[in-house]
Design a protein around this motif. Sequence first.
Motif, PDB file in Angstrom:
ATOM      1  N   TYR A 175      16.820  25.534 -17.279  1.00  0.00           N
ATOM      2  CA  TYR A 175      16.533  26.659 -16.380  1.00  0.00           C
ATOM      3  C   TYR A 175      17.375  27.867 -16.772  1.00  0.00           C
ATOM      4  O   TYR A 175      16.895  28.993 -16.802  1.00  0.00           O
ATOM      5  CB  TYR A 175      16.861  26.296 -14.926  1.00  0.00           C
ATOM      6  N   LEU A 176      18.663  27.613 -17.069  1.00  0.00           N
ATOM      7  CA  LEU A 176      19.557  28.715 -17.413  1.00  0.00           C
ATOM      8  C   LEU A 176      19.186  29.318 -18.765  1.00  0.00           C
ATOM      9  O   LEU A 176      19.111  30.526 -18.918  1.00  0.00           O
ATOM     10  CB  LEU A 176      21.005  28.226 -17.444  1.00  0.00           C
ATOM     11  N   LEU A 177      18.936  28.435 -19.749  1.00  0.00           N
ATOM     12  CA  LEU A 177      18.611  28.935 -21.092  1.00  0.00           C
ATOM     13  C   LEU A 177      17.363  29.812 -21.061  1.00  0.00           C
ATOM     14  O   LEU A 177      17.261  30.791 -21.789  1.00  0.00           O
ATOM     15  CB  LEU A 177      18.397  27.758 -22.053  1.00  0.00           C
ATOM     16  N   THR A 178      16.409  29.441 -20.175  1.00  0.00           N
ATOM     17  CA  THR A 178      15.179  30.213 -20.077  1.00  0.00           C
ATOM     18  C   THR A 178      15.460  31.660 -19.691  1.00  0.00           C
ATOM     19  O   THR A 178      14.772  32.572 -20.135  1.00  0.00           O
ATOM     20  CB  THR A 178      14.255  29.564 -19.024  1.00  0.00           C
ATOM     21  N   GLY A 179      16.499  31.874 -18.869  1.00  0.00           N
ATOM     22  CA  GLY A 179      16.749  33.219 -18.369  1.00  0.00           C
ATOM     23  C   GLY A 179      17.673  34.058 -19.214  1.00  0.00           C
ATOM     24  O   GLY A 179      18.145  35.087 -18.762  1.00  0.00           O
ATOM     25  N   MET A 180      17.970  33.628 -20.456  1.00  0.00           N
ATOM     26  CA  MET A 180      19.012  34.306 -21.215  1.00  0.00           C
ATOM     27  C   MET A 180      18.511  35.128 -22.402  1.00  0.00           C
ATOM     28  O   MET A 180      19.283  35.448 -23.290  1.00  0.00           O
ATOM     29  CB  MET A 180      20.027  33.270 -21.718  1.00  0.00           C
ATOM     30  N   ALA A 181      17.226  35.500 -22.404  1.00  0.00           N
ATOM     31  CA  ALA A 181      16.693  36.192 -23.568  1.00  0.00           C
ATOM     32  C   ALA A 181      17.365  37.552 -23.768  1.00  0.00           C
ATOM     33  O   ALA A 181      17.723  38.221 -22.807  1.00  0.00           O
ATOM     34  CB  ALA A 181      15.194  36.384 -23.425  1.00  0.00           C
ATOM     35  N   ARG A 182      17.548  37.939 -25.027  1.00  0.00           N
ATOM     36  CA  ARG A 182      18.140  39.235 -25.325  1.00  0.00           C
ATOM     37  C   ARG A 182      17.156  40.357 -25.037  1.00  0.00           C
ATOM     38  O   ARG A 182      17.505  41.389 -24.484  1.00  0.00           O
ATOM     39  CB  ARG A 182      18.560  39.289 -26.803  1.00  0.00           C
ATOM     40  N   HIS A 183      15.911  40.139 -25.428  1.00  0.00           N
ATOM     41  CA  HIS A 183      14.896  41.162 -25.230  1.00  0.00           C
ATOM     42  C   HIS A 183      13.982  40.754 -24.086  1.00  0.00           C
ATOM     43  O   HIS A 183      13.851  39.586 -23.784  1.00  0.00           O
ATOM     44  CB  HIS A 183      14.077  41.343 -26.512  1.00  0.00           C
ATOM     45  N   ARG A 184      13.321  41.712 -23.488  1.00  0.00           N
ATOM     46  CA  ARG A 184      12.412  41.465 -22.361  1.00  0.00           C
ATOM     47  C   ARG A 184      13.098  40.608 -21.306  1.00  0.00           C
ATOM     48  O   ARG A 184      12.646  39.521 -20.964  1.00  0.00           O
ATOM     49  CB  ARG A 184      11.154  40.752 -22.840  1.00  0.00           C
ATOM     50  N   ARG A 185      14.213  41.116 -20.801  1.00  0.00           N
ATOM     51  CA  ARG A 185      15.026  40.282 -19.915  1.00  0.00           C
ATOM     52  C   ARG A 185      14.378  40.052 -18.559  1.00  0.00           C
ATOM     53  O   ARG A 185      14.602  39.016 -17.940  1.00  0.00           O
ATOM     54  CB  ARG A 185      16.416  40.900 -19.753  1.00  0.00           C
ATOM     55  N   LEU A 186      13.585  41.021 -18.089  1.00  0.00           N
ATOM     56  CA  LEU A 186      12.943  40.816 -16.785  1.00  0.00           C
ATOM     57  C   LEU A 186      12.000  39.628 -16.844  1.00  0.00           C
ATOM     58  O   LEU A 186      11.973  38.769 -15.963  1.00  0.00           O
ATOM     59  CB  LEU A 186      12.170  42.069 -16.363  1.00  0.00           C
ATOM     60  N   LEU A 187      11.227  39.598 -17.915  1.00  0.00           N
ATOM     61  CA  LEU A 187      10.280  38.501 -18.108  1.00  0.00           C
ATOM     62  C   LEU A 187      11.026  37.167 -18.151  1.00  0.00           C
ATOM     63  O   LEU A 187      10.617  36.177 -17.556  1.00  0.00           O
ATOM     64  CB  LEU A 187       9.569  38.717 -19.447  1.00  0.00           C
ATOM     65  N   SER A 188      12.153  37.199 -18.857  1.00  0.00           N
ATOM     66  CA  SER A 188      12.939  35.982 -19.040  1.00  0.00           C
ATOM     67  C   SER A 188      13.499  35.494 -17.709  1.00  0.00           C
ATOM     68  O   SER A 188      13.426  34.307 -17.374  1.00  0.00           O
ATOM     69  CB  SER A 188      14.051  36.296 -20.030  1.00  0.00           C
ATOM     70  N   GLN A 189      14.036  36.446 -16.908  1.00  0.00           N
ATOM     71  CA  GLN A 189      14.599  36.041 -15.613  1.00  0.00           C
ATOM     72  C   GLN A 189      13.513  35.535 -14.680  1.00  0.00           C
ATOM     73  O   GLN A 189      13.720  34.582 -13.925  1.00  0.00           O
ATOM     74  CB  GLN A 189      15.344  37.217 -14.987  1.00  0.00           C
ATOM     75  N   GLU A 190      12.348  36.190 -14.755  1.00  0.00           N
ATOM     76  CA  GLU A 190      11.239  35.741 -13.913  1.00  0.00           C
ATOM     77  C   GLU A 190      10.826  34.313 -14.288  1.00  0.00           C
ATOM     78  O   GLU A 190      10.631  33.450 -13.428  1.00  0.00           O
ATOM     79  CB  GLU A 190      10.059  36.697 -14.088  1.00  0.00           C
ATOM     80  N   ALA A 191      10.751  34.069 -15.602  1.00  0.00           N
ATOM     81  CA  ALA A 191      10.386  32.724 -16.062  1.00  0.00           C
ATOM     82  C   ALA A 191      11.400  31.708 -15.576  1.00  0.00           C
ATOM     83  O   ALA A 191      11.057  30.602 -15.142  1.00  0.00           O
ATOM     84  CB  ALA A 191      10.298  32.706 -17.577  1.00  0.00           C
ATOM     85  N   SER A 192      12.674  32.103 -15.634  1.00  0.00           N
ATOM     86  CA  SER A 192      13.746  31.209 -15.215  1.00  0.00           C
ATOM     87  C   SER A 192      13.595  30.832 -13.744  1.00  0.00           C
ATOM     88  O   SER A 192      13.701  29.655 -13.368  1.00  0.00           O
ATOM     89  CB  SER A 192      15.068  31.927 -15.469  1.00  0.00           C
ATOM     90  N   LEU A 193      13.309  31.836 -12.892  1.00  0.00           N
ATOM     91  CA  LEU A 193      13.155  31.554 -11.460  1.00  0.00           C
ATOM     92  C   LEU A 193      11.969  30.626 -11.214  1.00  0.00           C
ATOM     93  O   LEU A 193      12.069  29.651 -10.462  1.00  0.00           O
ATOM     94  CB  LEU A 193      12.964  32.856 -10.680  1.00  0.00           C
ATOM     95  N   LYS A 194      10.851  30.926 -11.884  1.00  0.00           N
ATOM     96  CA  LYS A 194       9.659  30.095 -11.676  1.00  0.00           C
ATOM     97  C   LYS A 194       9.918  28.662 -12.115  1.00  0.00           C
ATOM     98  O   LYS A 194       9.569  27.703 -11.415  1.00  0.00           O
ATOM     99  CB  LYS A 194       8.485  30.660 -12.486  1.00  0.00           C
ATOM    100  N   TYR A 195      10.541  28.524 -13.284  1.00  0.00           N
ATOM    101  CA  TYR A 195      10.822  27.199 -13.815  1.00  0.00           C
ATOM    102  C   TYR A 195      11.737  26.451 -12.856  1.00  0.00           C
ATOM    103  O   TYR A 195      11.503  25.283 -12.524  1.00  0.00           O
ATOM    104  CB  TYR A 195      11.477  27.343 -15.188  1.00  0.00           C
ATOM    105  N   PHE A 196      12.758  27.162 -12.370  1.00  0.00           N
ATOM    106  CA  PHE A 196      13.714  26.506 -11.489  1.00  0.00           C
ATOM    107  C   PHE A 196      13.056  26.043 -10.195  1.00  0.00           C
ATOM    108  O   PHE A 196      13.185  24.881  -9.808  1.00  0.00           O
ATOM    109  CB  PHE A 196      14.884  27.440 -11.176  1.00  0.00           C
ATOM    110  N   LEU A 197      12.337  26.962  -9.523  1.00  0.00           N
ATOM    111  CA  LEU A 197      11.778  26.597  -8.212  1.00  0.00           C
ATOM    112  C   LEU A 197      10.767  25.469  -8.354  1.00  0.00           C
ATOM    113  O   LEU A 197      10.782  24.492  -7.603  1.00  0.00           O
ATOM    114  CB  LEU A 197      11.143  27.811  -7.549  1.00  0.00           C
ATOM    115  N   LEU A 198       9.881  25.572  -9.353  1.00  0.00           N
ATOM    116  CA  LEU A 198       8.864  24.528  -9.508  1.00  0.00           C
ATOM    117  C   LEU A 198       9.485  23.227 -10.001  1.00  0.00           C
ATOM    118  O   LEU A 198       9.096  22.138  -9.570  1.00  0.00           O
ATOM    119  CB  LEU A 198       7.759  25.006 -10.444  1.00  0.00           C
TER     120      LEU A 198
END
Lengths: 533, 99
Positions: A175-198
Amino acid sequence: MSVLAAPEIHIEWSALAPVLIVLGAAVVATLVEAFVPRQARRLVQVPLALLSVAAAGLVALQLALTASSSTTAAAQGNLAVDPMALYLQLAIAACSLLGLLVIADRTVQGEDAFAPQASAVPASEYEEQVRRAGWTQTDVFPLVLFAVGGMMLFPAATDLITLFVSLEVLSLPLYLLTGMARHRRLLSQEASLKYFLLGALASAFFLFGAAWVYGATGTLNLYVIQISVSSVTGLSPILVVGAVLILVGLLFKVGAVPFHAWTPDVYQGAPTVVTGFMAACTKIAAFGALLRVIYAMVPGLEWSLEPVLWTVAILTMVVGTVVGLVQKDVKRLLAYSAIAHAGFILVGVTAYSLEGLSGSLFYLFTYGISTVGAFGVLSLVREVDSDGHMRGEATGLDQWRGLGRRSPLLAGCFAIFLLSFAGIPLTSGFVAKFAVFGAAFGSGAAALGIVGLACSAAAAFFYARVIQVMFFDSPPDEEVRLTTVGPGIGVRTLGFTQIAIAVSLALTLVLGIVPGWFLSFTEELSSLLMLTR
Amino acid sequence: MTVSAYLILASILFTIGAVTVLVRRNAIIVFMGIELMLNAANLAFLTFSRMWGDLTGQLAAFFVMVVAAAEVVVGLAIIVSLFRTRRTVSVDDENLMRH
């Protein structure tokens, strides 16, 4: 007054060595983060991570070669050190070694795939300062090692609580690694939240199911459950509900329809290097656990669970293929391809026979290897902005037009991975598909095999479309030509990714052209397993 | 009180948690729903543990509590970093990626 004597606890350290090496290295890597100066961290972390995973793989191989036929229970019966667990640990170690090479790679300018400080707000003054100071986030290495440790435990766990704990040990770092992208960070954080909650939702289902199975059988150990399930005459509804909830939790991790909603978003949003690692290794680990649970529960619950598994397998293949056909983004396309492949592997799992087991084991390894390679290629095709700064990956299908003419070697590698996914002869994907569909036809699940064949035929179209875009579409206009770059046309990295791509390409071809020795290896493992049941 | 009363309570709690996850929009509340589901599982574990006269279920509840705590750490880190970026934690606003 009696003294409380602790009962003798027996732990087979040598049999657990692969897991212990990785988790031990993860703890050491955490200490490195705390005590080693920032400039030197990367130099310590990269070799530590690579060596520990390689060592774990070698130990697992050694144990697998000397494994006897019987199932060895370790750690008070909580873990199985049987041929299947060792084989899957070996496969996970191999895929995560390649994945780690891709993760550790960076451009010659010193930019890796991760945000310099994941806690910094995107586009803030602080982030800019950190970026200019050239910091890199080396926390990714301990996180990856913890995830690998959890993945290695997952297919070996024979106790529902051990299964739950290792599920979380592998998921939380991801979950954490998903949210750590260097580029397109909003997308990355959004993916992280979705992955975590689901993901958390799925593990809650798993846990509730485990509670009901415990209620129905009075034990959490899968082998004891297996015995008590097959001895019950009238089916207890509590047991069936529990078993189905457990399957929901595992099928979520596998990415099977209807529990697949997270897959495309997370694959797209996560840093590409993490997506490759996660796609390959999580699938192997989760299918390993699924196999173990199914083989423990299905003998007693065949009539209740088989319709569920059949429906899920068919839905997964169809949805993955049909939705994949209309994707415009290469990463999302590979995500839907991953869903379809989960369905194909489920065909082998559901066949519930020696051939099915052996086919699934073969499929998992070859699919994992090709996936790491494919995402490695993806991580090298990048965008640049007008100032010549390297941006994130160019994942739009439009941006890939004519890549085959501009960067033939890279596009050629990607084409071979795609052909393997499509199941074209002379690639490992063909042998794997042949093995699982053959098992389905052989064990009276012909309907599954037919749907599988139809879906792979349809899926071949979208792989072919990418190949067509790369090699036969008109060369890109000036704008795309300037903003999309790859190796040889702008991207210069340390070369780790290229090594990983080369190794996975070699394995994809070798296992496609001379698969016999490996197939007989997995068959031998499966027959050992079937004997012990 | 019979065992079934506790089991029904556990099921009700689990359902409330699952419904919360499905209908609420605030990521923190959604997360609370998930925690409620975990605790419902704990209650079921304890009930069955008592029913079987076996300690395994109680042991399981301890493991679940520890894992849930770890999950809170990771989950809140993700939600807080997202909030600092966007000034909102509504899961409806998380729609950058579409099919």
